[in-house]
Design a protein around this motif. Structure first.
Motif, PDB file in Angstrom:
ATOM      1  N   ASP A   1      -5.379 -58.176 -66.575  1.00  0.00           N
ATOM      2  CA  ASP A   1      -5.691 -57.891 -67.977  1.00  0.00           C
ATOM      3  C   ASP A   1      -6.146 -59.157 -68.705  1.00  0.00           C
ATOM      4  OD1 ASP A   1      -5.162 -55.250 -67.729  1.00  0.00           O
ATOM      5  OD2 ASP A   1      -3.127 -55.349 -68.541  1.00  0.00           O
ATOM      6  N   ILE A   2      -5.517 -60.283 -68.383  1.00  0.00           N
ATOM      7  CA  ILE A   2      -5.876 -61.542 -69.050  1.00  0.00           C
ATOM      8  C   ILE A   2      -7.286 -61.967 -68.652  1.00  0.00           C
ATOM      9  CG2 ILE A   2      -5.373 -64.029 -69.066  1.00  0.00           C
ATOM     10  CD1 ILE A   2      -2.392 -63.273 -68.963  1.00  0.00           C
ATOM     11  N   PHE A   3      -7.573 -61.963 -67.335  1.00  0.00           N
ATOM     12  CA  PHE A   3      -8.857 -62.500 -66.887  1.00  0.00           C
ATOM     13  C   PHE A   3     -10.039 -61.554 -67.117  1.00  0.00           C
ATOM     14  CE2 PHE A   3      -6.349 -65.819 -64.970  1.00  0.00           C
ATOM     15  CZ  PHE A   3      -7.193 -66.908 -65.067  1.00  0.00           C
TER      16      PHE A   3
ATOM     17  N   ALA B   1      -1.453 -67.394 -79.867  1.00  0.00           N
ATOM     18  CA  ALA B   1      -2.635 -68.246 -79.702  1.00  0.00           C
ATOM     19  C   ALA B   1      -3.609 -67.561 -78.754  1.00  0.00           C
ATOM     20  CB  ALA B   1      -2.239 -69.612 -79.142  1.00  0.00           C
ATOM     21  N   LYS B   2      -4.881 -67.853 -78.975  1.00  0.00           N
ATOM     22  CA  LYS B   2      -5.926 -67.262 -78.151  1.00  0.00           C
ATOM     23  C   LYS B   2      -5.861 -67.837 -76.733  1.00  0.00           C
ATOM     24  CE  LYS B   2     -10.693 -66.133 -78.565  1.00  0.00           C
ATOM     25  NZ  LYS B   2     -11.926 -66.873 -78.481  1.00  0.00           N
ATOM     26  N   ILE B   3      -6.022 -66.982 -75.748  1.00  0.00           N
ATOM     27  CA  ILE B   3      -5.995 -67.445 -74.360  1.00  0.00           C
ATOM     28  C   ILE B   3      -7.366 -68.020 -74.004  1.00  0.00           C
ATOM     29  CG2 ILE B   3      -5.653 -66.779 -71.950  1.00  0.00           C
ATOM     30  CD1 ILE B   3      -3.917 -64.487 -72.899  1.00  0.00           C
ATOM     31  N   VAL B   4      -7.380 -69.226 -73.444  1.00  0.00           N
ATOM     32  CA  VAL B   4      -8.614 -69.822 -72.950  1.00  0.00           C
ATOM     33  C   VAL B   4      -8.630 -69.664 -71.425  1.00  0.00           C
ATOM     34  CG1 VAL B   4      -9.937 -71.952 -72.725  1.00  0.00           C
ATOM     35  CG2 VAL B   4      -8.757 -71.442 -74.861  1.00  0.00           C
ATOM     36  N   LEU B   5      -9.630 -68.910 -70.935  1.00  0.00           N
ATOM     37  CA  LEU B   5      -9.695 -68.595 -69.505  1.00  0.00           C
ATOM     38  C   LEU B   5     -10.519 -69.636 -68.770  1.00  0.00           C
ATOM     39  CD1 LEU B   5     -10.555 -64.834 -69.924  1.00  0.00           C
ATOM     40  CD2 LEU B   5      -8.333 -65.780 -69.334  1.00  0.00           C
ATOM     41  N   LEU B   6      -9.979 -70.121 -67.658  1.00  0.00           N
ATOM     42  CA  LEU B   6     -10.707 -71.085 -66.842  1.00  0.00           C
ATOM     43  C   LEU B   6     -10.866 -70.530 -65.438  1.00  0.00           C
ATOM     44  CD1 LEU B   6      -8.711 -74.314 -67.756  1.00  0.00           C
ATOM     45  CD2 LEU B   6     -10.773 -73.484 -68.847  1.00  0.00           C
TER      46      LEU B   6
ATOM     47  N   ASN C   1       3.210 -74.623 -72.480  1.00  0.00           N
ATOM     48  CA  ASN C   1       3.124 -73.177 -72.625  1.00  0.00           C
ATOM     49  C   ASN C   1       4.465 -72.548 -72.247  1.00  0.00           C
ATOM     50  OD1 ASN C   1       2.488 -70.399 -72.258  1.00  0.00           O
ATOM     51  ND2 ASN C   1       0.338 -70.959 -71.999  1.00  0.00           N
ATOM     52  N   PRO C   2       5.086 -71.735 -73.159  1.00  0.00           N
ATOM     53  CA  PRO C   2       6.410 -71.177 -72.862  1.00  0.00           C
ATOM     54  C   PRO C   2       6.396 -70.116 -71.753  1.00  0.00           C
ATOM     55  CG  PRO C   2       5.601 -70.338 -74.953  1.00  0.00           C
ATOM     56  CD  PRO C   2       4.616 -71.360 -74.504  1.00  0.00           C
ATOM     57  N   VAL C   3       5.236 -69.572 -71.420  1.00  0.00           N
ATOM     58  CA  VAL C   3       5.186 -68.524 -70.401  1.00  0.00           C
ATOM     59  C   VAL C   3       5.458 -69.135 -69.021  1.00  0.00           C
ATOM     60  CG1 VAL C   3       3.697 -66.831 -69.291  1.00  0.00           C
ATOM     61  CG2 VAL C   3       3.591 -67.147 -71.758  1.00  0.00           C
ATOM     62  N   ASN C   4       6.362 -68.507 -68.264  1.00  0.00           N
ATOM     63  CA  ASN C   4       6.709 -69.021 -66.945  1.00  0.00           C
ATOM     64  C   ASN C   4       6.312 -68.100 -65.811  1.00  0.00           C
ATOM     65  OD1 ASN C   4       7.948 -71.504 -67.606  1.00  0.00           O
ATOM     66  ND2 ASN C   4       9.706 -70.359 -68.390  1.00  0.00           N
TER      67      ASN C   4
ATOM     68  N   ASN D   1      -4.470 -62.631 -76.325  1.00  0.00           N
ATOM     69  CA  ASN D   1      -3.534 -63.492 -77.044  1.00  0.00           C
ATOM     70  C   ASN D   1      -2.276 -63.686 -76.206  1.00  0.00           C
ATOM     71  OD1 ASN D   1      -1.551 -64.516 -78.980  1.00  0.00           O
ATOM     72  ND2 ASN D   1      -3.102 -64.019 -80.517  1.00  0.00           N
ATOM     73  N   TRP D   2      -1.778 -64.935 -76.214  1.00  0.00           N
ATOM     74  CA  TRP D   2      -0.602 -65.261 -75.405  1.00  0.00           C
ATOM     75  C   TRP D   2       0.621 -64.443 -75.813  1.00  0.00           C
ATOM     76  CZ3 TRP D   2      -0.400 -67.219 -70.838  1.00  0.00           C
ATOM     77  CH2 TRP D   2      -1.378 -68.140 -70.404  1.00  0.00           C
ATOM     78  N   LYS D   3       0.694 -64.031 -77.100  1.00  0.00           N
ATOM     79  CA  LYS D   3       1.914 -63.340 -77.543  1.00  0.00           C
ATOM     80  C   LYS D   3       2.070 -61.986 -76.848  1.00  0.00           C
ATOM     81  CE  LYS D   3      -0.073 -61.118 -81.583  1.00  0.00           C
ATOM     82  NZ  LYS D   3      -0.299 -61.165 -83.003  1.00  0.00           N
ATOM     83  N   GLU D   4       0.973 -61.423 -76.324  1.00  0.00           N
ATOM     84  CA  GLU D   4       1.064 -60.136 -75.626  1.00  0.00           C
ATOM     85  C   GLU D   4       1.787 -60.249 -74.284  1.00  0.00           C
ATOM     86  OE1 GLU D   4      -2.623 -57.631 -75.813  1.00  0.00           O
ATOM     87  OE2 GLU D   4      -3.390 -59.354 -76.902  1.00  0.00           O
ATOM     88  N   VAL D   5       1.909 -61.476 -73.768  1.00  0.00           N
ATOM     89  CA  VAL D   5       2.654 -61.648 -72.520  1.00  0.00           C
ATOM     90  C   VAL D   5       3.853 -62.568 -72.732  1.00  0.00           C
ATOM     91  CG1 VAL D   5       0.754 -61.145 -70.945  1.00  0.00           C
ATOM     92  CG2 VAL D   5       1.021 -63.462 -71.820  1.00  0.00           C
TER      93      VAL D   5
END
Lengths: 314, 314
Positions: free
Chosen positions: B156-158, B173-178, B144-147, B164-168
């Protein structure tokens, strides 16, 4: 005089009783009877216990909450709909996969396969039923989930992954019961069909399978019963997200949370006697009612098929 | 051949009956002994508690499992000392310490000025011991390129406001929350500090599509194979070869801090907090020995085992 008669009566009575031939036989007969009755008592106790622990939830939580779309117990959101949806999606998926596979296997075993193959395959299929569900869950987690993710789903932990595992688990039930049903179709039906010029395929598809219809329905029912109650394997591979997916084919490829997994995951940490605790038992009651009705429908069908079989074959 | 087999069946029947009898007896003894043993176990607990004065340890629910694990392990080394651990919350524990009803108060926050003054009014100085650090690493797949992310972005993500990952700044790609299961203390801490950004009146909760994992291992293994998943875990569980820890900033203006034992210990990493124990005045005797053991190597090993950050070694 009267007193005398009354006294004499009990002394005579034991003599009339048949003396058991072996004391051992008497003990065994009674123990077997006790075992039979105890099953009934235990079922009664289980149900009473479920009701005692679970009923408070139905009184204390408003119906609007219970029918809500969010299950988030730490914020007192006790919506059962996502859990029901989860269980149904996984189970329906399992039946859709297992039914054609199971039925064709049963037809092959019962109608097409030579005797030696049949003798070899039947015990192997019965062995499937003996694989512990946690082992299948582990396989699903390690092997199936990555495959499904590579196939394009956002995550490999989806309802479909659970359905595949459950389909595999309910196959032995579906195969052996529908094979029994096919076996019970009188030989005269096949002879008659072949005699009027039907091909083997036509005989199987137009005559034998329709004649065994009710037995096949029972096989499906029992397969559903097996699938809806399964816990560990499902908990490992379905992702446990209490989400109601939008209707459509896509709903099979999203994470879901089943009723059984919810009970298993949350029971360990919940405070005894709390509202959350009784809600988990309430889910247990719902599950019990679902499997009970499936089994009794299947039982009724077994009854009707049994009478027809004895009339037709013997 | 037929007669031969019937003779055998007869013999078998007897054997089977005896087998059944033995099984039934085994079942009965099993039931009786299990009832009996659970009663004696309960009695033993009561006996121990009343036989001697226990160290009273009360407070934070975050610490309660850790405190229980310590108490159990300590009792193995010092069977003569018993430690009674109860939860109830940090405030409850501190209030009990001020009122003199407990020896050690557990708190997942530091004592407030007002509480310290109340303690002084009751004639003692509360002594603070940092006993462990609770730090959560936010982890993603190494591909994942996000650091780095800010806490408001994580919220906002959770909660599902960003999907979508592109918003950050990531891939399209769709964010999969765990997440951990909602009964886990880690879940609640993440909910309060990240999803609700530490705001008391904020009632946001995790998005329904969040996958709830029954264990830490569940989160890490999904992170390893899913490039679009994001999860959180105790720092002790993260394997930096297979999972990437994100640097976290409190808000857009603050510096991004990578989680580590050092940044957790000095408080610069925003999703970490000290866990404390308080005593009424300088501890003496068994209580001092117990606290020393907790902050020593054996006690801190249990800290690591339970997924908290052990104290930096001196």
């Amino acid at each position: 005089m009267i007193v005398n008669m009354e006294q004499s009566a009990p002394t005579v009575a034991p003599k009339r009783k048949p003396v058991p031939r072996h004391w051992g036989e008497w003990v065994i007969e009674n123990l077997i009877q006790l075992a039979g009755v105890s099953t009934l008592i235990i079922i009664g106790l289980i149900f009473a216990f479920l009701l005692r622990e679970g009923l408070p939830a139905f009184f204390e939580i408003s119906p609007a909450t219970l029918l809500g779309v969010r299950w988030y117990p730490i914020e007192e959101m006790y919506g059962l709909l996502p859990l029901l949806a989860g269980s149904f999606i996984v189970t329906i998926g399992a039946v859709v996969i297992a039914l054609p596979l199971g039925l064709t296997t049963a037809i092959y075993l019962g109608e097409v396969a030579p005797r030696w193959q049949r003798e070899l395959l039947k015990p192997l299929i019965e062995m499937l039923a003996g694989i512990p569900s946690i082992v299948l869950g582990f396989l699903g987690w390690v092997v199936l989930a990555p495959l499904i993710q590579k196939a394009g789903a956002p995550t490999g932990l989806t309802a479909f992954t659970g359905s595949l595992i459950l389909a595999y688990m309910s196959l032995p039930t579906i195969i052996s019961i529908s094979e029994d049903a096919l076996y019970a179709v009188p030989k005269e039906y096949r002879d008659g069909a072949l005699a009027i010029g039907a091909t083997k395929w036509q005989t199987i598809w137009r005559v034998v399978v329709p004649a065994a219809r009710s037995g096949i329905v029972i096989a499906i029912m029992l397969g559903i019963g097996r699938a809806i109650g399964e816990t560990m394997a499902v908990m490992m591979v379905t992702g446990n997200a209490a989400n109601i997916p939008a209707l459509g084919i896509g709903m099979f490829f999203q994470p879901v949370r089943t009723m059984t997994a919810t009970i298993a995951a949350e029971m360990g940490e919940v405070a005894k006697g709390s509202l959350h605790y009784s809600t988990l038992f309430a889910i247990g009651i719902v599950l019990f009612l679902i499997t009970f009705s499936i089994n009794s429908i299947a039982g009724r069908l077994v009854g009707s098929q049994g009478s027809r079989r004895s009339g037709g074959q013997l | 051949m037929h007669t031969y087999s019937t003779a055998h069946t007869c013999n078998h029947n007897w054997k089977q009956r005896y087998l059944l009898l033995v099984l039934l007896l085994l079942l009965l003894t099993g039931l009786l002994t299990s009832c009996a043993s659970s009663q004696t176990a309960a009695a033993a607990d009561v006996g121990d508690a009343s036989a001697q004065r226990a160290i009273q340890n009360k407070g934070s629910d975050t610490i309660v499992n850790l405190a229980l694990a310590w108490a159990e392990a300590y009792r193995k080394i010092h069977p003569d000392i018993s430690i009674a651990v109860t939860g109830g919350g940090s405030g409850t524990g501190i209030a009990a310490l001020i009122n003199g009803t407990v020896d050690i108060a557990n708190a997942s926050r530091q004592m407030k000025e007002s509480e310290i003054e109340e303690a002084k009014a009751n004639g003692f100085d509360p002594i603070e011991f940092t006993i462990a650090i609770d730090a959560l690493a936010v982890i993603v797949n190494p591909q994942n390129p996000v650091n780095e992310l800010t806490i408001p972005q994580l919220a906002d993500i959770f909660t599902g406001r960003i999907t979508n990952w592109k918003e950050v700044g990531g891939n399209d790609a769709k964010i999969v929350l765990l997440s951990r299961e909602s009964n886990s203390g880690t879940h609640v801490y993440f909910l309060e500090e990240v999803v609700r950004m530490g705001e008391k009146e904020n009632k946001d909760i995790f998005a329904p599509q969040t996958l709830l994992m029954p264990s830490s291992v569940g989160i890490t293994s999904e992170i390893r194979r899913n490039p679009n998943a994001i999860g959180y875990d105790g720092l002790g569980y993260v394997d930096v070869e297979h999972e990437k820890m994100l640097a976290i900033a409190k808000d857009a203006e603050s510096p991004y801090i990578t989680p580590s034992v050092e940044t957790g210990a000095d408080g610069s990493y925003p999703i970490s907090r000290g866990l404390y124990m308080y005593t009424a005045g300088e501890p003496t005797g068994v209580i001092a020995e117990y606290l020393d053991w907790i902050m020593g190597a054996d006690g801190q090993q249990i800290v690591a085992d339970l997924g908290f950050v052990p104290l930096p070694t001196k």
